[in-house]
Design an enzyme around this catalytic site. Structure first.
Site, PDB file in Angstrom:
ATOM      1  CG  ASP A 174      -3.632   7.849  -1.816  1.00 34.83           C
ATOM      2  OD1 ASP A 174      -3.421   8.478  -0.487  1.00 34.83           O
ATOM      3  OD2 ASP A 174      -3.106   6.911  -2.159  1.00 34.83           O
ATOM      4  CG  ASN A 198      -3.339  11.495   2.451  1.00 33.76           C
ATOM      5  OD1 ASN A 198      -2.677  10.534   2.348  1.00 33.76           O
ATOM      6  ND2 ASN A 198      -2.754  11.870   3.892  1.00 33.76           N
ATOM      7  CE  LYS A 199      -5.451   5.406   3.644  1.00 33.27           C
ATOM      8  NZ  LYS A 199      -6.157   4.593   2.770  1.00 33.27           N
ATOM      9  NE  ARG A 218      -6.590   0.753  -2.755  1.00 38.16           N
ATOM     10  CZ  ARG A 218      -5.631   1.144  -1.853  1.00 38.16           C
ATOM     11  NH1 ARG A 218      -4.503   0.338  -1.735  1.00 38.16           N
ATOM     12  NH2 ARG A 218      -5.699   2.046  -1.161  1.00 38.16           N
ATOM     13  CD  GLN A 263      -3.915   2.342   6.508  1.00 37.10           C
ATOM     14  OE1 GLN A 263      -4.557   2.937   7.607  1.00 37.10           O
ATOM     15  NE2 GLN A 263      -4.392   2.069   5.464  1.00 37.10           N
ATOM     16  NE  ARG A 301      -0.097   1.000   3.615  1.00 36.21           N
ATOM     17  CZ  ARG A 301       0.787   1.823   3.916  1.00 36.21           C
ATOM     18  NH1 ARG A 301       1.873   1.271   4.018  1.00 36.21           N
ATOM     19  NH2 ARG A 301       0.890   2.848   4.204  1.00 36.21           N
ATOM     20  N   GLY A 302       0.257   2.168  -0.048  1.00 40.20           N
ATOM     21  CA  GLY A 302       0.717   3.532  -0.469  1.00 40.20           C
ATOM     22  C   GLY A 302       1.222   3.934  -1.961  1.00 40.20           C
ATOM     23  CB  ALA A 303       0.440   6.875  -3.866  1.00 39.24           C
TER      24      ALA A 303
END
Lengths: 362, 362
Positions: free
Chosen positions: A242, A252-253, A90, A202, A53-55
């Site tokens: 993101d 973002n999250k 995603r 996270q 995970r993570g762009a």
């Protein structure tokens, strides 16, 4: 960065030259396990279920996914199928599409026989470039932390971050964490408030990687950051993202927007660290134009951690009969963003600010 | 309100006339268990470990705690000791001190022999008064929901709430939930976004009581509310409070401030429902003057829920070696509060607004 004293990247080619290895991030921080990806379908699965995970890491994994696909079926149809399947894993991450477009463009004009090797090399280049970009982001962000440390006359610099934009979310260094790691290595007394980041927690990944590297940090509920800012306990907020629009809006999250509001209300600088491929020059108004991924309700209804026996366990927090909603990202309007830390320097979150740093794209 | 069709209060005297019963809220919503409190020490323990929680219910339990103490030792020393021990159980809640002062004042001039019965009656009166107050809060808040329903021409009214200011936090009706229950009973299509409220996940209590009473609701991560407000999914925010200052600042569960910021940023009305004993007329500046309880780090480091076997289980989310901070409340400045819903009506969150409704106290 280091795990138990040993340097790692978050994705690396196996010595066999035909497979790629990742750290299973669904089991971190409670179990450290390396997974080997041997097929494109395994790579797509790893992205979809957030083993990676993570762009930036999603982009790198997708690039290796194409390389794995080319070993199986290097035809035009095989390439189109790989790009399609990987592209749908995603919906929010723009790096995913950027990496697939880059590898796809490399392969389009090649004979099928040469595609696997070319894709493999391109994926490796994407990884090396990501490391260099994040290192550069770190150097630019380090200046901000140095300035705060100077103003506090060597007093502790408190950084708040949300989600994991650490090296686990990139190939190395991280985006939001790169300035922190460099400040720590430069001997600055830096301490990180780590937002838990429900539903998927996270923040535990961020706490783990900071702890493994020896950076002082404190884990907090997502609810706590505003209170800490009201009481002068946060000197700077740095998050990842993101997707950033050409106007400087930041996807973002989920929950990032709330921290940006609190930072604005308390005069705390709010910075977003990003590699430039995260900028989506085709989009201006993030709130209206960026689709927000709605993930499974079960992520909100449950929490996974270490059980009393030390093994991974999952508990359900909601009562039977109640349902949950799970919007996974939000958009922070550019007006709340103090600056965007990129590999080329720090831009204001405006079309002009971004355009000045990236004139070829704006 | 109802549990499985049967009406309950959150605290009630047992038929033996010597003990009091509560619902063990540390086991809700996963297990429904009634606890009997037979001594003052048990009552103090129930408050401290949050078997009872919510400002009004804490006050009612403390009042019964004094009554239980008077059966054991009705001397002046016994009374002083009970007031001292019960008063130290939770530092933030002003209702606790209000209830203890009220019962203490009743007993001070009585012979020791009459104190137990008097304290018992006074505790019962505090409970009945709380029910009447909350019902009145509900009637005033119902007007706000009716107005929104009318504006939406019968469309669903979406309320967001944080923590549990439901009937479980009071003796009945709840504070923030009283308008919701009355709107539901009036046939208005009302739906509640229920914030999880980490670290202790009191949102699960809210979801449980709404579900038991048949009110539509959706459980969300604490991070999600701002995003929902940006997209018009929240018509009104209603929370409870642990203490309101004479200037209208609101101390409530950690994270309330973040939702107030988001409501303000999106033009969503932000209301706080409270019985007037929650107003601390001796304090003006909530940010500077209200001490914030720092609770155990373990509450942040762990989450309790239903395990796969259906029994209560606890998982640790933080990595080994990481520590957590746990500020349990924050202060929402009056400038972010649209109005204060009290038993006497809705006041602006200003000294003048509160003074007009409570001229005898201001």
């Amino acid at each position: 960065m280091k795990i138990d004293g040993k340097p790692y990247r978050s994705i690396w080619p196996h010595a066999d030259g035909r497979t790629v290895e990742i750290i299973d991030q669904t089991r971190l921080p409670h179990e450290f396990a390396v997974l080997r990806l041997a097929t494109m379908v395994e790579a797509a699965h790893a992205i979809r279920v957030m083993q990676v995970r993570g762009a930036p890491l999603i982009g790198a994994t997708a690039a290796y996914g194409v390389a794995l696909a080319m070993r199986e079926d290097p035809s035009d149809a095989g390439l189109a199928r790989a790009l399609d399947i990987l592209g749908k894993t995603r919906p929010t991450a723009v790096n995913l599409r950027w990496a697939l477009a880059r590898v796809g463009a490399c392969l389009g004009n090649l004979e099928a026989a040469g595609r696997a090797a070319r894709a493999w090399a391109e994926a490796a280049a994407i990884c090396d470039q990501d490391v260099a970009i994040n290192r550069a982001i770190g150097e630019h962000g380090l200046g901000l932390i140095r300035d705060i440390a100077a103003r506090k006359q060597g007093g502790r610099v408190n950084v708040l971050t949300h989600c994991n934009a650490g090296w686990l979310a990139t190939v190395d260094w991280g985006t939001a964490t790169a300035p922190i790691y460099l400040a720590h290595e430069a001997g600055i007394d830096v301490h990180v408030w780590v937002d838990e980041t429900r539903p998927r927690v996270q923040g535990a990944l961020t706490a783990w990687e900071l702890g493994q590297h020896g950076v002082p940090h404190t884990f907090i509920a997502d609810n706590a950051g505003g209170h800490l800012m009201q009481h002068g306990e946060v000197d700077i907020v740095i998050t990842g993202t993101d997707r950033v629009t050409a106007d400087g809006d930041v996807a973002n999250k989920i929950g990032t927007y709330l921290k940006a509001l609190a930072a604005h209300d308390n005069g705390v600088p709010f910075y977003v660290a990003l590699p430039s491929p995260t900028i989506d020059w085709s989009v201006r108004d993030g709130l209206r134009e960026i689709p927000i991924e709605e993930r499974a309700a079960a992520e909100v209804e449950t929490v996974t951690g270490r059980g009393v026996d030390g093994r991974l366990a999952t508990v359900t927090v909601t009562p039977q009969g109640s349902t949950a909603a799970n919007p996974a990202f939000d958009v922070t309007p550019a007006r709340l963003v103090t600056g965007l830390i990129t590999e080329r320097g720090i831009a204001r979150a405006t079309p002009e600010g971004l355009g000045a740093l990236f004139p070829e794209s704006a």
